[in-house]
Motif scaffolding. Structure first.
Motif, PDB file in Angstrom:
ATOM      1  N   VAL A 173       0.848  -1.193   0.000  1.00 15.80           N
ATOM      2  CA  VAL A 173       0.000   0.000   0.000  1.00 15.80           C
ATOM      3  C   VAL A 173       0.883   1.242   0.000  1.00 15.80           C
ATOM      4  N   VAL A 174       0.597   2.136  -0.930  1.00 16.17           N
ATOM      5  CA  VAL A 174       1.310   3.405  -1.048  1.00 16.17           C
ATOM      6  C   VAL A 174       0.314   4.509  -0.746  1.00 16.17           C
ATOM      7  N   TRP A 175       0.573   5.284   0.306  1.00 21.64           N
ATOM      8  CA  TRP A 175      -0.325   6.379   0.636  1.00 21.64           C
ATOM      9  C   TRP A 175       0.462   7.560   1.185  1.00 21.64           C
ATOM     10  N   ASP A 176      -0.249   8.676   1.429  1.00 25.78           N
ATOM     11  CA  ASP A 176       0.418   9.906   1.840  1.00 25.78           C
ATOM     12  C   ASP A 176       0.660   9.905   3.351  1.00 25.78           C
ATOM     13  N   ARG A 177       1.175  11.025   3.841  1.00 21.64           N
ATOM     14  CA  ARG A 177       1.576  11.130   5.247  1.00 21.64           C
ATOM     15  C   ARG A 177       0.474  11.745   6.112  1.00 21.64           C
ATOM     16  N   LEU A 178      -0.769  11.401   5.837  1.00 23.72           N
ATOM     17  CA  LEU A 178      -1.881  11.830   6.682  1.00 23.72           C
ATOM     18  C   LEU A 178      -1.648  11.341   8.110  1.00 23.72           C
ATOM     19  N   SER A 179      -2.045  12.141   9.090  1.00 21.12           N
ATOM     20  CA  SER A 179      -1.783  11.775  10.492  1.00 21.12           C
ATOM     21  C   SER A 179      -2.379  10.423  10.841  1.00 21.12           C
ATOM     22  N   THR A 180      -3.534  10.096  10.278  1.00 18.41           N
ATOM     23  CA  THR A 180      -4.149   8.791  10.560  1.00 18.41           C
ATOM     24  C   THR A 180      -3.321   7.656   9.975  1.00 18.41           C
ATOM     25  N   HIS A 181      -2.639   7.890   8.857  1.00 20.88           N
ATOM     26  CA  HIS A 181      -1.839   6.848   8.212  1.00 20.88           C
ATOM     27  C   HIS A 181      -0.573   6.522   8.996  1.00 20.88           C
ATOM     28  N   ILE A 182      -0.044   7.490   9.726  1.00 22.14           N
ATOM     29  CA  ILE A 182       1.236   7.286  10.404  1.00 22.14           C
ATOM     30  C   ILE A 182       1.083   7.265  11.929  1.00 22.14           C
ATOM     31  N   SER A 183      -0.137   7.132  12.418  1.00 25.97           N
ATOM     32  CA  SER A 183      -0.361   7.106  13.866  1.00 25.97           C
ATOM     33  C   SER A 183       0.139   5.783  14.461  1.00 25.97           C
ATOM     34  N   LYS A 184       0.315   5.754  15.775  1.00 27.81           N
ATOM     35  CA  LYS A 184       0.772   4.542  16.448  1.00 27.81           C
ATOM     36  C   LYS A 184      -0.249   3.422  16.302  1.00 27.81           C
ATOM     37  N   THR A 185      -1.527   3.789  16.363  1.00 26.19           N
ATOM     38  CA  THR A 185      -2.575   2.773  16.208  1.00 26.19           C
ATOM     39  C   THR A 185      -2.497   2.108  14.845  1.00 26.19           C
ATOM     40  N   MET A 186      -2.306   2.929  13.783  1.00 28.57           N
ATOM     41  CA  MET A 186      -2.223   2.371  12.442  1.00 28.57           C
ATOM     42  C   MET A 186      -0.975   1.515  12.279  1.00 28.57           C
ATOM     43  N   LYS A 187       0.151   1.942  12.839  1.00 23.53           N
ATOM     44  CA  LYS A 187       1.371   1.144  12.744  1.00 23.53           C
ATOM     45  C   LYS A 187       1.195  -0.209  13.425  1.00 23.53           C
ATOM     46  N   ALA A 188       0.503  -0.226  14.555  1.00 18.58           N
ATOM     47  CA  ALA A 188       0.254  -1.492  15.242  1.00 18.58           C
ATOM     48  C   ALA A 188      -0.653  -2.406  14.419  1.00 18.58           C
ATOM     49  N   LEU A 189      -1.680  -1.834  13.781  1.00 17.86           N
ATOM     50  CA  LEU A 189      -2.580  -2.635  12.947  1.00 17.86           C
ATOM     51  C   LEU A 189      -1.856  -3.199  11.733  1.00 17.86           C
ATOM     52  N   VAL A 190      -0.972  -2.405  11.152  1.00 22.65           N
ATOM     53  CA  VAL A 190      -0.204  -2.882   9.987  1.00 22.65           C
ATOM     54  C   VAL A 190       0.748  -3.997  10.394  1.00 22.65           C
ATOM     55  N   ALA A 191       1.382  -3.852  11.568  1.00 20.11           N
ATOM     56  CA  ALA A 191       2.344  -4.864  12.022  1.00 20.11           C
ATOM     57  C   ALA A 191       1.669  -6.214  12.274  1.00 20.11           C
ATOM     58  N   GLU A 192       0.369  -6.233  12.573  1.00 17.81           N
ATOM     59  CA  GLU A 192      -0.345  -7.480  12.813  1.00 17.81           C
ATOM     60  C   GLU A 192      -0.633  -8.256  11.537  1.00 17.81           C
ATOM     61  N   ARG A 193      -0.440  -7.660  10.385  1.00 14.55           N
ATOM     62  CA  ARG A 193      -0.796  -8.295   9.112  1.00 14.55           C
ATOM     63  C   ARG A 193       0.461  -8.552   8.299  1.00 14.55           C
ATOM     64  N   GLU A 194       0.825  -9.820   8.189  1.00 17.37           N
ATOM     65  CA  GLU A 194       2.053 -10.181   7.481  1.00 17.37           C
ATOM     66  C   GLU A 194       1.948  -9.923   5.985  1.00 17.37           C
ATOM     67  N   TRP A 195       0.757  -9.921   5.459  1.00 17.42           N
ATOM     68  CA  TRP A 195       0.568  -9.750   4.023  1.00 17.42           C
ATOM     69  C   TRP A 195       0.558  -8.274   3.596  1.00 17.42           C
ATOM     70  N   LEU A 196       0.718  -7.363   4.539  1.00 21.49           N
ATOM     71  CA  LEU A 196       0.579  -5.928   4.265  1.00 21.49           C
ATOM     72  C   LEU A 196       1.916  -5.221   4.435  1.00 21.49           C
TER      73      LEU A 196
END
Length: 357
Positions: free
Chosen positions: A264-287
């Protein structure tokens, strides 16, 4: 004068027209009648009569090209080239720092400072047209935009994405979000000359729609579009934008649909780079998530998608929020089957995917 090169014809065009007149002279000497000459040369009989009168009074030389029409310009080609460079530097580079607008009066002042020549405002206008300039609406890139970082992303980061995609068989997905309200964007329409058409729009906000779009690409397969839409009614305590859960549900749905890893390629919106989003991304090996450089919408094909959607909503009649949501879903649903258009959005960014072997 509305054309460069001193008029509406280039040197090559003047040469070709001179050849036509010289052919007419040959036919005059052979005694061919005017209607026959006009048909053969595909010109009007009036022009042939004028040429014959000029030939009768001055011979062949009277019909030769006299060069570009009008007076010789006091600024020669070298000086015009220098002036063009100064104009491209912008007004701020020459003392007009309050705005970024070149006017004929300012160009007149610049010519006086640099060349010690006096021009009228209308003369400057004709000179600029002769040089190939015209009055235009400028583009407005962000002042914070870093061109070096954008170039580095194209040449380095994007080139690293393609082998990663080939090794994992993943889809490269671009994401972006947009908002739609009951006040539609303006669009061109026919109207009586001198009378501006009027389109009635809501005078106050009645809520808005937030939509996140995901364009997915893999070489050899048609482009795919996934989206997630949320309605905001303006109630107290209601979130006014998409949250981390909305984005992650969108990515989960795309993964379930495509049955492949996602880059996934996206911009630097605060929601995209928040700690919550980083944790959700880390839980998905396919992402795998990659960030675009700041203020670079031209690298995101979803920006072209939103421009396409909003053009289709131009001059929209007044509608309730629920009707607007239904209409937007129909527009997005129709685009999901237009794979060529979805692929064209990526082509418009200048980013290319390697074809499979």
């Amino acid at each position: 004068m509305r054309y460069p090169d001193g008029g509406g014809l280039t040197a090559e065009q003047r040469r070709r027209r001179e050849e036509v007149r010289m052919r007419a002279v040959d036919l005059f000497e052979e005694g061919v009648k005017v209607p026959c000459i006009a048909r053969e040369l595909r010109v009007s009989e009036k022009s042939v009569y004028q040429w014959r009168r000029a030939w009768a009074s001055g011979g062949r030389e009277a019909l030769r090209s006299q060069g570009p029409p009008g007076y010789d310009c006091r600024l020669g080609p070298d000086l015009q080239a220098k002036l063009a460079v100064w104009l491209e530097e912008g007004p701020a580079a020459h003392g007009w720092s309050e705005d970024q607008v070149w006017t004929a009066a300012r160009v007149r002042t610049l010519i006086g400072r640099k060349f010690h020549l006096s021009y009228s405002v209308s003369g400057v206008t004709r000179l600029l047209h002769r040089m190939g300039f015209s009055v235009q609406m400028p583009a407005r890139p962000a002042a914070e935009r870093d061109e070096d970082a954008i170039t580095a992303w194209r040449e380095v980061t994007w080139q690293e994405v393609k082998p990663l995609r080939a090794a994992t068989g993943a889809f490269i997905c671009f994401e972006d979000e947009a908002g739609v309200t009951g006040r539609p964007p303006k669009g061109r329409t026919w109207g009586r000359r001198g009378i501006t058409p009027r389109v009635k729009v809501p005078g106050r906000s009645r809520g808005r729609l937030s939509v996140a779009g995901l364009l997915c690409y893999r070489p050899g397969l048609p482009a795919r579009l996934c989206y997630r839409l949320r309605r905001h009614t303006g109630r107290k305590g209601e979130r006014r934008s998409l949250g981390e859960s909305d984005y992650i549900h969108l990515l989960d749905g795309a993964h379930q649909l495509l049955k492949a890893p996602l880059i996934v390629v996206w911009d630097r919106l605060s929601t995209h780079i928040s700690k919550t989003m980083k944790a959700l991304v880390a839980e998905r090996e396919w992402l795998t998530v990659m960030l675009l450089p700041g203020y670079a919408p031209d690298l995101n094909p979803v920006e072209g998608l939103w421009a396409h959607i909003k053009r289709s909503l131009a001059n929209l009649a007044t509608r309730a929020l629920s009707e607007l949501e239904t209409l937007l879903r129909r527009r997005l649903k129709a685009l999901q089957y237009r794979h060529n258009i979805l692929g064209g959005f990526l082509t418009g960014t200048g980013l290319a995917l390697d074809r499979p072997n």
